[in-house]
Structures are given as structure tokens and as C-alpha cells.
Design a protein around this motif. Structure first.
Motif, PDB file in Angstrom:
ATOM      1  N   THR A 272       0.741  -1.331  -0.002  1.00  0.00           N
ATOM      2  CA  THR A 272       0.209   0.039  -0.051  1.00  0.00           C
ATOM      3  C   THR A 272       0.875   1.234  -0.015  1.00  0.00           C
ATOM      4  O   THR A 272       0.452   2.284  -0.644  1.00  0.00           O
ATOM      5  CB  THR A 272      -1.144  -0.120   1.164  1.00  0.00           C
ATOM      6  OG1 THR A 272      -0.352  -0.182   2.494  1.00  0.00           O
ATOM      7  CG2 THR A 272      -2.036  -1.116   1.075  1.00  0.00           C
ATOM      8  N   SER A 273       1.849   1.122   0.645  1.00  0.00           N
ATOM      9  CA  SER A 273       3.001   2.383   0.593  1.00  0.00           C
ATOM     10  C   SER A 273       3.396   2.525  -0.550  1.00  0.00           C
ATOM     11  O   SER A 273       3.484   3.907  -1.118  1.00  0.00           O
ATOM     12  CB  SER A 273       3.903   1.973   1.675  1.00  0.00           C
ATOM     13  OG  SER A 273       3.659   2.107   2.920  1.00  0.00           O
TER      14      SER A 273
ATOM     15  N   ARG B  80       0.736   4.026  -2.890  1.00  0.00           N
ATOM     16  CA  ARG B  80       0.285   5.357  -2.706  1.00  0.00           C
ATOM     17  C   ARG B  80       1.333   6.345  -3.391  1.00  0.00           C
ATOM     18  O   ARG B  80       0.947   7.367  -3.816  1.00  0.00           O
ATOM     19  CB  ARG B  80       0.391   5.454  -1.071  1.00  0.00           C
ATOM     20  CG  ARG B  80       0.034   6.932  -0.357  1.00  0.00           C
ATOM     21  CD  ARG B  80      -1.262   7.112  -0.942  1.00  0.00           C
ATOM     22  NE  ARG B  80      -1.632   8.434  -0.410  1.00  0.00           N
ATOM     23  CZ  ARG B  80      -2.818   9.232  -0.766  1.00  0.00           C
ATOM     24  NH1 ARG B  80      -3.463   8.515  -1.467  1.00  0.00           N
ATOM     25  NH2 ARG B  80      -3.247  10.445  -0.087  1.00  0.00           N
ATOM     26  N   THR B  81       2.528   5.716  -3.270  1.00  0.00           N
ATOM     27  CA  THR B  81       3.651   6.696  -3.885  1.00  0.00           C
ATOM     28  C   THR B  81       3.510   6.848  -5.407  1.00  0.00           C
ATOM     29  O   THR B  81       3.643   7.829  -6.220  1.00  0.00           O
ATOM     30  CB  THR B  81       5.077   6.135  -3.592  1.00  0.00           C
ATOM     31  OG1 THR B  81       5.219   6.421  -1.879  1.00  0.00           O
ATOM     32  CG2 THR B  81       6.203   6.968  -4.171  1.00  0.00           C
TER      33      THR B  81
ATOM     34  N   PRO C 142      -0.461   8.454  -6.275  1.00  0.00           N
ATOM     35  CA  PRO C 142      -0.989   9.391  -5.212  1.00  0.00           C
ATOM     36  C   PRO C 142      -2.579   9.839  -5.098  1.00  0.00           C
ATOM     37  O   PRO C 142      -3.091   9.913  -4.124  1.00  0.00           O
ATOM     38  CB  PRO C 142      -0.108  10.528  -5.008  1.00  0.00           C
ATOM     39  CG  PRO C 142       0.421  10.755  -6.504  1.00  0.00           C
ATOM     40  CD  PRO C 142       0.474   9.130  -7.229  1.00  0.00           C
TER      41      PRO C 142
ATOM     42  N   ARG D  56      -7.353   6.112  -4.700  1.00  0.00           N
ATOM     43  CA  ARG D  56      -8.032   5.705  -3.150  1.00  0.00           C
ATOM     44  C   ARG D  56      -7.722   4.217  -3.037  1.00  0.00           C
ATOM     45  O   ARG D  56      -8.351   3.564  -3.850  1.00  0.00           O
ATOM     46  CB  ARG D  56      -9.375   6.076  -3.137  1.00  0.00           C
ATOM     47  CG  ARG D  56      -9.946   7.694  -3.665  1.00  0.00           C
ATOM     48  CD  ARG D  56      -9.393   8.630  -2.736  1.00  0.00           C
ATOM     49  NE  ARG D  56     -10.472   8.733  -1.489  1.00  0.00           N
ATOM     50  CZ  ARG D  56     -10.224   9.313  -0.476  1.00  0.00           C
ATOM     51  NH1 ARG D  56      -9.054   9.958  -0.104  1.00  0.00           N
ATOM     52  NH2 ARG D  56     -11.281   9.677   0.452  1.00  0.00           N
ATOM     53  N   LEU D  57      -7.261   3.939  -1.852  1.00  0.00           N
ATOM     54  CA  LEU D  57      -6.871   2.527  -1.452  1.00  0.00           C
ATOM     55  C   LEU D  57      -7.701   1.891  -0.745  1.00  0.00           C
ATOM     56  O   LEU D  57      -7.754   2.645   0.398  1.00  0.00           O
ATOM     57  CB  LEU D  57      -5.250   2.414  -1.286  1.00  0.00           C
ATOM     58  CG  LEU D  57      -4.328   3.023  -2.082  1.00  0.00           C
ATOM     59  CD1 LEU D  57      -3.134   2.864  -1.552  1.00  0.00           C
ATOM     60  CD2 LEU D  57      -4.355   2.647  -3.500  1.00  0.00           C
TER      61      LEU D  57
ATOM     62  N   GLY E 166      -1.451   4.682   3.892  1.00  0.00           N
ATOM     63  CA  GLY E 166      -1.749   5.267   2.871  1.00  0.00           C
ATOM     64  C   GLY E 166      -3.325   5.015   2.312  1.00  0.00           C
ATOM     65  O   GLY E 166      -3.721   5.455   1.355  1.00  0.00           O
ATOM     66  N   ALA E 167      -3.719   3.577   2.858  1.00  0.00           N
ATOM     67  CA  ALA E 167      -4.907   3.243   2.476  1.00  0.00           C
ATOM     68  C   ALA E 167      -6.173   4.316   3.180  1.00  0.00           C
ATOM     69  O   ALA E 167      -6.091   5.002   4.246  1.00  0.00           O
ATOM     70  CB  ALA E 167      -5.635   1.899   3.080  1.00  0.00           C
TER      71      ALA E 167
END
Length: 208
Positions: free
Chosen positions: A59-60, A63-64, A67, A70-71, A90-91
């Protein structure tokens, strides 16, 4: 809306697809390699991530890489501690893999509109984590507060302050001597006046 469904279980993919196929463009990833390839080539609005297929590091990384995406992590056995780890990575959503189709559609719709989707207990923990300085004053308004809060009545401000402390609707009702239904009515009015979506965003607004 472009949504990527990520699970190694064909049964889970069928379940999610059946719930979301109307009005959405759906893609599927059945392995971490598929997930990496698709997210490097296509920009998605939402990723539904089966916990059995991914970990916090995934997830990290996602997210990167995306960006604005939406997780939404879905676990066969949801656990608050695990949920917090994924949210910190980041979720913006955490729920049961086998959430009902109606609730899954509702969750995706709210996530797409900028809200967070988690269970009540986890939501209360999240709110408490952003409130290290103690409760928001319920009987007075700091001039540092966002101007939009001035539109709230005294009772609405009290309710909002207790939400920012992490209290549930039932707990707020008990604290203020009103019914849970009245608390919900106040919250509806608060959201309309502040144009805020959800308890976490309301708590963040009061903590500004």
C-alpha cells in the motif's frame, strides 16, 4: 470511474465485480505482478486490495506510485490494529472482504467523494489519534477555529466537539442527554453547513 480489483481469489473477484460492474470500468489483478504492471500503466480512481494478496509495504508503494488513487483494503478477518497499519500506510478504507454488495457500492461511492470508510471502533481510534491536545471546548469557540464553524448552533458545535473526541453517536447522546436519533439529525445539519464528509473530516476541521 476506473477501479482495479486485486485478489488471488476468483470467487472474491466475481463477488466484487457483480457489485460494482454497473457504472464503473473494472480491471482485475490476480497476483502482485499483475498489480505492479497495471498500476504502472494505468491511472486508477480506486483500488480494491484483498489483504490476502498484499501487505503494508504494497500500500505504501502504491500510494507513492498513484497518489490520487483511493486505496481500499479488504480483509477476510478484519482487525483494528491491522486496519490502523494499512491506514497509516496510505489506505483510506478498510473493511471485510465479504461486505454486502450494497455496502460495497456505498463504500466505493463515498471513497470516490473523498471520505474514509472504516468500522465505527476503528473510526473512533483514528479520531482519538488526531486529538492529542485534549477535548475541543464544548462551551466556547476559539477564534482559531475554521470560520465555517461559526454557522453552527451551540448544540451542533457541542456535538461536533464530541465527535472530535472520538465519541460514538450513542455516547454523545448519553453525554448531552439527547437521543441517538437527535444526534444523527444534528450531524446531518453539521455536514450540510460545513460541507464536510464524515466524522474523521469533521474532527480534522475542528482540530485545524
Amino acid at each position: 470511474m476506473d477501479i482495479l480489483l486485486c485478489s488471488g481469489s476468483h470467487a472474491v473477484l466475481r463477488r466484487w465485480t457483480s457489485a460494482l460492474e454497473d457504472g464503473c470500468t473494472l480491471y482485475q489483478a490476480t497476483s502482485p505482478a499483475d498489480l505492479d504492471i497495471l498500476t504502472s500503466r494505468i491511472t486508477f480512481d480506486i483500488l480494491l486490495l484483498h489483504r490476502a494478496l498484499i501487505d503494508v509495504a504494497t500500500t505504501s508503494r502504491l500510494r507513492t506510485r498513484q497518489p490520487a488513487c483511493r486505496l481500499f483494503v479488504l480483509s477476510d478477518r478484519p482487525d483494528d490494529e491491522e486496519g490502523l497499519r494499512f491506514l497509516r500506510s496510505g489506505a483510506v478504507g478498510y473493511a471485510n472482504t465479504f461486505i454486502t454488495p450494497a455496502r460495497l457500492r456505498q463504500a466505493v461511492r463515498l471513497l470516490a467523494n473523498g471520505s474514509v470508510w472504516v468500522g465505527q471502533r476503528l473510526m473512533q481510534r483514528l479520531i482519538r489519534e488526531i486529538a492529542p491536545d485534549g477535548p475541543v471546548p464544548a462551551d466556547g469557540r476559539s477564534p482559531a477555529h475554521h470560520p465555517v464553524l461559526r454557522s453552527l448552533s451551540n448544540r451542533e458545535y457541542q456535538v461536533a466537539g464530541l465527535v472530535a473526541e472520538g465519541l460514538s453517536n450513542q455516547e454523545i447522546g448519553h453525554r448531552l442527554g439527547i437521543t441517538e436519533r437527535t444526534v444523527k439529525a444534528h450531524l446531518g445539519s453539521i455536514y450540510a453547513k460545513t460541507d464536510v464528509r464524515g466524522r474523521l473530516n469533521l474532527a480534522l476541521l475542528l482540530r485545524e
